[in-house]
Scaffold this motif. Structure first.
Motif, short mmCIF file in Angstrom:
data_model
loop_
_atom_site.label_atom_id
_atom_site.label_comp_id
_atom_site.label_asym_id
_atom_site.label_seq_id
_atom_site.Cartn_x
_atom_site.Cartn_y
_atom_site.Cartn_z
N GLU A 67 36.35 20.30 -30.02
CA GLU A 67 36.99 21.00 -31.12
C GLU A 67 36.32 20.76 -32.48
O GLU A 67 36.62 21.45 -33.44
N HIS A 68 35.39 19.81 -32.55
CA HIS A 68 34.72 19.54 -33.81
C HIS A 68 33.37 20.23 -33.91
O HIS A 68 32.64 20.03 -34.87
N SER A 69 33.03 21.07 -32.92
CA SER A 69 31.80 21.84 -33.04
C SER A 69 32.03 22.97 -34.04
O SER A 69 33.14 23.18 -34.54
N TYR A 70 30.99 23.72 -34.35
CA TYR A 70 31.01 24.62 -35.50
C TYR A 70 32.10 25.70 -35.43
O TYR A 70 32.92 25.82 -36.34
N ILE A 71 32.09 26.51 -34.38
CA ILE A 71 33.04 27.63 -34.31
C ILE A 71 34.50 27.16 -34.32
O ILE A 71 35.31 27.68 -35.10
N PRO A 72 34.89 26.18 -33.51
CA PRO A 72 36.28 25.73 -33.59
C PRO A 72 36.65 25.18 -34.97
O PRO A 72 37.77 25.36 -35.44
N SER A 73 35.70 24.56 -35.66
CA SER A 73 35.99 24.03 -36.99
C SER A 73 36.18 25.15 -38.00
O SER A 73 37.10 25.11 -38.82
N VAL A 74 35.33 26.16 -37.93
CA VAL A 74 35.41 27.28 -38.89
C VAL A 74 36.72 28.04 -38.74
O VAL A 74 37.33 28.44 -39.72
N TYR B 210 24.11 25.73 -33.09
CA TYR B 210 24.52 25.68 -34.50
C TYR B 210 24.03 26.92 -35.24
O TYR B 210 24.78 27.55 -35.99
N ASP B 211 22.78 27.32 -35.02
CA ASP B 211 22.22 28.48 -35.69
C ASP B 211 22.98 29.76 -35.33
O ASP B 211 23.34 30.55 -36.20
N VAL B 212 23.24 29.94 -34.04
CA VAL B 212 23.97 31.13 -33.59
C VAL B 212 25.39 31.10 -34.16
O VAL B 212 25.92 32.12 -34.59
N SER B 213 26.02 29.94 -34.18
CA SER B 213 27.38 29.82 -34.71
C SER B 213 27.44 30.19 -36.19
O SER B 213 28.35 30.90 -36.62
N MET C 173 36.11 35.55 -26.68
CA MET C 173 34.90 34.74 -26.59
C MET C 173 35.27 33.47 -25.85
O MET C 173 36.11 32.70 -26.32
N LEU C 174 34.65 33.27 -24.69
CA LEU C 174 34.93 32.08 -23.90
C LEU C 174 33.88 31.01 -24.18
O LEU C 174 32.69 31.31 -24.23
N TYR C 175 34.31 29.79 -24.33
CA TYR C 175 33.43 28.64 -24.58
C TYR C 175 32.56 28.83 -25.82
O TYR C 175 31.39 28.48 -25.82
N ALA C 176 33.15 29.36 -26.89
CA ALA C 176 32.41 29.57 -28.13
C ALA C 176 31.92 28.25 -28.72
O ALA C 176 30.97 28.25 -29.51
N ASP C 177 32.50 27.15 -28.32
CA ASP C 177 32.06 25.84 -28.80
C ASP C 177 30.68 25.47 -28.25
O ASP C 177 30.04 24.55 -28.75
N GLU C 178 30.18 26.18 -27.25
CA GLU C 178 28.87 25.89 -26.69
C GLU C 178 27.73 26.62 -27.40
O GLU C 178 26.57 26.38 -27.09
#
Length: 148
Positions: free
Chosen positions: A85-92, A54-57, A46-51
């Motif tokens: 790095e503090h967006s949802y997917i990288p945090s999880v 929030y709902d999709v993540s 998954m490339l650029y999963a941080d983009e």
């Protein structure tokens, strides 16, 4: 990329995420990755999963938690921008985080890509437009809208 004979990823192994990527697209991708089938030993990315929104993540994480039990040998790479790095997917998935610096020199990476993107038999195809019979190329300009 350990040898020139290793293939490039196929279309079903890569998901390029944008803010417009839907939960359904992510769900299909995660199902391909996490539900065992006879597809071989693919590496999913998954490339650029941080983009992702929030709902999709959130929905992606929930689906991942449910499906990961079906396949303990899945191979999933999630690449994110280190500035987000503090967006949802990288945090999880932070417990699995690995900071990576490319280990191959740029020239070696370019040779590998040239090996895979060169047209074997030059013909009157679009590949003849690009340097050295490559079937892909990058066209850029410092000025916008000049007919690229």
């Amino acid at each position: 990329m350990n040898s020139p004979n290793q293939p490039l990823p196929t279309f079903d192994e890569v998901l390029l995420c944008t803010p417009q990527t839907t939960a359904e697209q992510v769900g299909l991708f995660l199902r391909r990755c996490l539900i065992p089938c006879s597809g071989g030993e693919k590496i999913y990315t998954m490339l650029y999963a941080d983009e992702l929104s929030y709902d999709v993540s959130c929905r992606a994480e929930e689906l991942f938690q449910r499906l990961q039990h079906y396949n303990s040998a899945y191979r999933l790479i999630i690449l994110c921008n280190c500035e987000r790095e503090h967006s949802y997917i990288p945090s999880v998935f932070s417990q699995y985080k690995v900071h990576m610096i490319p280990q191959r020199p740029l020239a070696e990476i370019q040779r590998y890509l040239q090996h895979h993107y060169r047209v074997a038999q030059p013909s009157s195809s679009a590949a003849s437009v690009f340097k050295d019979n490559m079937c892909v190329g990058i066209v850029s300009s410092k000025r916008a809208g000049v007919g690229k």
